[in-house]
Every structure is written in structure tokens, then in C-alpha cells.
Write an enzyme that holds these catalytic residues in place. Structure first.
Site, short mmCIF file in Angstrom:
data_model
loop_
_atom_site.label_atom_id
_atom_site.label_comp_id
_atom_site.label_asym_id
_atom_site.label_seq_id
_atom_site.Cartn_x
_atom_site.Cartn_y
_atom_site.Cartn_z
N SER A 87 -2.59 9.51 -11.42
CA SER A 87 -1.14 9.70 -11.29
C SER A 87 -0.42 8.36 -11.19
O SER A 87 0.81 8.30 -11.26
CB SER A 87 -0.81 10.58 -10.08
N HIS A 88 -1.15 7.26 -11.02
CA HIS A 88 -0.53 5.94 -10.95
C HIS A 88 -1.15 4.96 -11.93
O HIS A 88 -1.11 3.75 -11.74
CB HIS A 88 -0.56 5.43 -9.50
N GLU A 93 1.26 13.45 -8.44
CA GLU A 93 0.23 14.50 -8.46
C GLU A 93 0.85 15.85 -8.82
O GLU A 93 0.25 16.66 -9.53
CB GLU A 93 -0.46 14.60 -7.09
P1 NDP Z 1 -4.55 12.05 -1.89
O1 NDP Z 1 -4.04 13.14 -1.04
O2 NDP Z 1 -5.26 12.38 -3.13
O3 NDP Z 1 -5.51 11.11 -1.03
C1 NDP Z 1 -5.06 10.50 0.14
C2 NDP Z 1 -6.20 9.76 0.84
O4 NDP Z 1 -7.08 10.71 1.42
C3 NDP Z 1 -7.05 8.91 -0.10
O5 NDP Z 1 -7.38 7.72 0.55
C4 NDP Z 1 -8.26 9.78 -0.35
O6 NDP Z 1 -9.44 9.03 -0.65
C5 NDP Z 1 -8.42 10.49 0.97
N1 NDP Z 1 -9.06 11.79 0.86
C6 NDP Z 1 -8.78 12.77 -0.04
N2 NDP Z 1 -9.57 13.84 0.19
C7 NDP Z 1 -10.36 13.52 1.24
C8 NDP Z 1 -11.39 14.19 1.96
N3 NDP Z 1 -11.77 15.42 1.62
N4 NDP Z 1 -12.00 13.55 2.97
C9 NDP Z 1 -11.62 12.29 3.33
N5 NDP Z 1 -10.67 11.59 2.68
C10 NDP Z 1 -10.04 12.21 1.67
O7 NDP Z 1 -3.34 11.03 -2.26
P2 NDP Z 1 -1.77 11.30 -2.34
O8 NDP Z 1 -1.50 12.40 -3.30
O9 NDP Z 1 -1.21 11.42 -0.98
O10 NDP Z 1 -1.28 9.90 -2.97
C11 NDP Z 1 -1.74 9.51 -4.25
C12 NDP Z 1 -1.30 8.10 -4.55
O11 NDP Z 1 0.09 8.06 -4.77
C13 NDP Z 1 -1.58 7.06 -3.48
O12 NDP Z 1 -2.35 6.03 -4.08
C14 NDP Z 1 -0.21 6.52 -3.10
O13 NDP Z 1 -0.15 5.13 -2.81
C15 NDP Z 1 0.57 6.79 -4.36
N6 NDP Z 1 2.01 6.87 -4.08
C16 NDP Z 1 2.81 5.81 -4.41
C17 NDP Z 1 4.16 5.86 -4.11
C18 NDP Z 1 5.06 4.70 -4.37
O14 NDP Z 1 6.23 4.77 -4.01
N7 NDP Z 1 4.61 3.60 -4.94
C19 NDP Z 1 4.77 7.05 -3.49
C20 NDP Z 1 3.81 8.08 -3.18
C21 NDP Z 1 2.49 8.00 -3.48
P3 NDP Z 1 -9.98 8.95 -2.20
O15 NDP Z 1 -9.00 8.06 -2.90
O16 NDP Z 1 -11.35 8.40 -2.09
O17 NDP Z 1 -9.95 10.36 -2.71
O1 PYC Z 2 3.86 9.80 -6.81
O2 PYC Z 2 5.40 10.15 -5.30
C1 PYC Z 2 4.89 9.46 -6.17
C2 PYC Z 2 5.45 8.14 -6.47
C3 PYC Z 2 6.69 7.70 -6.21
C4 PYC Z 2 6.74 6.39 -6.68
C5 PYC Z 2 5.55 6.09 -7.22
N1 PYC Z 2 4.77 7.17 -7.08
#
Ligand code: NDP
Ligand code: PYC
Length: 335
Positions: free
Chosen positions: A46-47, A187
Site C-alpha cells: 500500500s506504500h 490498505e
Molecule cells: P498493519 O496493521 O498491517 O501492521 C501494523 C504493525 O503490526 C506492523 O508492524 C505489523 O508487522 C504488525 N503486525 C501485523 N499483524 C501482526 C500480528 N499478527 N502479530 C504481531 N504483529 C503484527 O499496518 P497499518 O495498516 O496500520 O499501516 C500500514 C502502513 O501504512 C504503515 O507502514 C504506515 O506507516 C503506513 N501509513 C503511512 C501514513 C502516512 O501518512 N505516511 C499514514 C498511515 C499509514 P509486519 O509489518 O511484520 O506485518
Molecule cells: O495509508 O493512510 C494511509 C496513508 C496516508 C498517507 C500515506 N498513507
């Protein structure tokens, strides 16, 4: 979903060509393409390439500076500031992390305020870079309103991710990186594209009712993870990546944005801590006792393990074919 197999070099090149074709100079295109390639390598799809149309939109609309030349400055012994000069965040981050790490190794704790940047990526690259230097890392960034505070149904907070990394000498660091929304918007968009449902509790439709249809949530609002607890953490991110570092809150960021679909201008806050200076020489051995207990438990996995395993899973990645075709057209390399 049809997929196309690309090598990591091809992924980097495709991203680089799209960004160059849209006007980014060598250093800026290289930094973003590298971030995108690493996201695909680790399965953070997703990124990864999925974000290139957004990055390109910001270059085409003139919102982002294609020639940004950010220079980190030492504000105090424990504070580094980097004005990203209105560029995409990866170049400013690549140039600032070492200064931040050196500051933390001198002072025990140090912060980096990244301002005037356009962040559209995962956060683990910055915290992991600190852990690889033997430091504990924490990072947070806000965005534009997409999440309703607990109890509400109107977006105010960004998806506001936080990432934490803990160094494990001789081992891969522990890293978690998570939106404080129940799910990152990226996502939800991938689920909508690929025809998947999302768990109930992810968000509300435009009628304010809970739904598992990602397309409806994209028209409505996301919810914070863990109810009022996640909502409080998201609020903390608003403050730390906004007013605390002289940057905007998500709602202000949106007001200033030109709605080109790419990342708006905002800030990022990063903290680096030396466990050696803080905790003494047995910090690593002591921490391993926790990891040993965790690893011995049935059904448990350490955050970051999925990504790190994928990182070492060869040189080929399967990418959505429509996206590859779109990017080849964008880069001028379509057959
Ligand atoms: P996830 O919910 O997929 O994962 C969140 C964290 O939980 C990860 O470190 C993941 O490790 C861990 N995890 C997932 N499942 C398990 C499990 N069963 N047991 C233990 N640990 C677990 O991510 P999000 O959807 O919350 O976010 C996805 C990405 O989006 C992130 O990288 C975030 O930085 C990015 N993002 C960026 C934004 C921006 O403004 N730039 C805004 C919002 C999000 P693993 O990776 O090993 O699965
Ligand atoms: O996935 O929520 C998101 C996000 C916002 C900015 C970058 N990623």
C-alpha cells in the site's frame, strides 16, 4: 487480480522513470524510488508502486518542489531540524538520519523535526535506520482528516501512523509501524481495488453506519484502532507532528492542500534514544529476555517479522498488472 513479475531493480527503475518524467531531479527521484522499491521488497504494497500516481500528481500540479535540496541543521546538541524545502520526504530523511543518530549518541536522546515535507510512505524505513545504528527509534506523522475521533462520525484526524524500532545486536531489529486508524487508507483502497471486504469496525459508510465494504468507507470515515485509546494516540500524533514542531494539524494541512491526490505538505517528528546511555551496558541482553518469552509463546509473532521475511524472499515481486501498465504509460516506457 492479474499480476506482473518485476525484479527489485525493475521496480526501482519504473518508479524512478515516472518521477523523472514528471520533473523530479536525480536526487529526489532516486530517494523516492528507493523508498518505493524497499516497500515492495518488504510487502508494504500500500506504500510502494501504488503511491507513484500520487507522487507524480504532486509534481505535475507544481505542489512539490522537484529540485528540493534539503540540508539538516543542528539546532541544539539534541535537536536536528530539516526543512524539506517543499519536497517529498525521502531525500530529507536520507540526509538527516545520520545527524540525528550522532546527536542521540552524544546526548543520549535527540529529536529530528522534519518540516515542509510531503510524506506518502511507510515510517519503518526511518525508525529501522536508527535501530540499525544501535538506537531506539520512534516516528510519527499526520496527514489529512480521514479518521473520526472516538464517539464521532466526522473526520478530524489523519491516519497518523507511529513507528517504533528497538535494536537487537546481531539480529534484525524489532520494528512496528502502524496507522492509529483501524486500517491505513492505503490498505482500504487496496481492499476496494481487489474486491475484498474489511473487518467491521474499520469505518463507517456515508450514512454513518458501520460497514465492511471498503468502497463505502472511502466515501465515509475511518475509525481509530481500539476506540478511545487509539483516538488518544492519534490526537497525540496531531500535536507532536504539528504544533510541537511548528507544522500543521491534519485539518489545517487539508485547508492548504490543492487536492491533487498526492501527499500534502506537513511535518514528521522522529526521536532517537541511546539505550546504552539510558539503560547501561546490559540493555540488549536484558531486552532479549522479553523476546525469548514472546518467541516461546504459541501463536505469537514479533511485529516486523512478516516484512523482514519477505525482504529476504528473492529478487522478484508480483505487482498488480493494471498498475504496472499505468506506470509504464506514465513513465513513457509502455510498448
Ligand atoms: P498493519 O496493521 O498491517 O501492521 C501494523 C504493525 O503490526 C506492523 O508492524 C505489523 O508487522 C504488525 N503486525 C501485523 N499483524 C501482526 C500480528 N499478527 N502479530 C504481531 N504483529 C503484527 O499496518 P497499518 O495498516 O496500520 O499501516 C500500514 C502502513 O501504512 C504503515 O507502514 C504506515 O506507516 C503506513 N501509513 C503511512 C501514513 C502516512 O501518512 N505516511 C499514514 C498511515 C499509514 P509486519 O509489518 O511484520 O506485518
Ligand atoms: O495509508 O493512510 C494511509 C496513508 C496516508 C498517507 C500515506 N498513507
Amino acid at each position: 487480480m492479474n499480476t506482473t513479475e518485476l525484479t527489485l531493480d525493475q521496480i526501482y527503475q519504473l518508479a524512478f522513470d515516472c518521477l523523472s518524467a514528471a520533473g523530479a531531479n536525480q536526487d529526489n527521484a532516486d530517494a523516492v524510488a528507493n523508498t518505493v522499491m524497499r516497500a515492495e521488497q518488504d510487502g508494504s504494497i500500500s506504500h510502494g508502486l501504488f503511491r507513484i500516481p500520487g507522487y507524480v500528481a504532486t509534481l505535475k500540479s507544481g505542489k512539490v518542489n522537484p529540485n528540493a535540496d534539503p540540508q539538516p541543521e543542528q539546532v541544539t546538541p539534541a535537536l536536528v531540524r530539516c526543512n524539506a524545502q517543499n519536497g517529498h520526504a525521502p531525500l530529507a530523511l536520507a540526509r538527516s538520519i545520520e545527524m540525528l543518530a550522532q546527536s542521540a549518541k552524544t546526548c543520549g536522546i535527540a529529536a529530528l523535526n522534519l518540516t515542509h515535507s510531503h510524506h506518502f510512505a511507510a515510517l519503518w524505513p526511518e525508525t529501522e535506520a536508527l535501530a540499525e545504528r544501535g538506537l531506539v527509534g520512534f516516528a510519527c506523522v499526520s496527514y489529512m482528516p480521514a479518521v473520526a475521533p472516538a464517539g464521532g462520525s466526522e473526520a478530524l484526524f489523519g491516519t497518523n501512523p507511529i513507528s517504533f524500532a528497538w535494536p537487537r545486536p546481531g539480529k534484525v531489529p524489532l520494528v512496528f509501524d502502524m496507522a492509529t486508524a483501524s486500517m491505513a487508507v492505503g490498505e482500504v483502497k487496496i481492499a476496494a481495488r481487489d474486491g475484498h471486504k474489511v473487518p467491521l469496525g474499520t469505518g463507517l459508510g456515508p450514512d454513518g453506519e458501520p460497514t465492511d465494504d471498503p468502497k463505502e468507507i472511502l466515501k465515509g470515515v475511518l475509525l481509530p484502532f481500539g476506540g478511545y485509546k487509539g483516538s488518544a494516540i492519534s490526537m497525540m500524533v496531531e500535536l507532536m507532528a504539528g504544533p510541537m514542531i511548528g507544522e500543521t494539524l491534519s485539518f489545517e494541512t487539508k485547508e492548504n492542500d490543492n487536492a491533487d491526490g498526492g501527499p500534502p505538505q506537513g511535518g514528521e517528528f522522529i526521536l532517537a534514544i541511546s539505550p546504552e546511555i539510558m539503560g547501561g551496558s546490559d540493555w540488549a541482553e536484558h531486552a532479549e529476555k522479553l523476546f525469548e518469552k514472546l518467541e516461546a509463546m504459541e501463536g505469537i509473532r514479533i511485529p516486523g517479522q512478516r516484512r523482514h521475511k519477505l525482504r529476504n524472499s528473492g529478487n522478484i515481486r508480483s505487482v498488480n498488472s493494471e498498475l504496472v501498465q499505468q506506470l509504464r504509460t506514465m513513465s513513457g516506457t509502455a510498448e
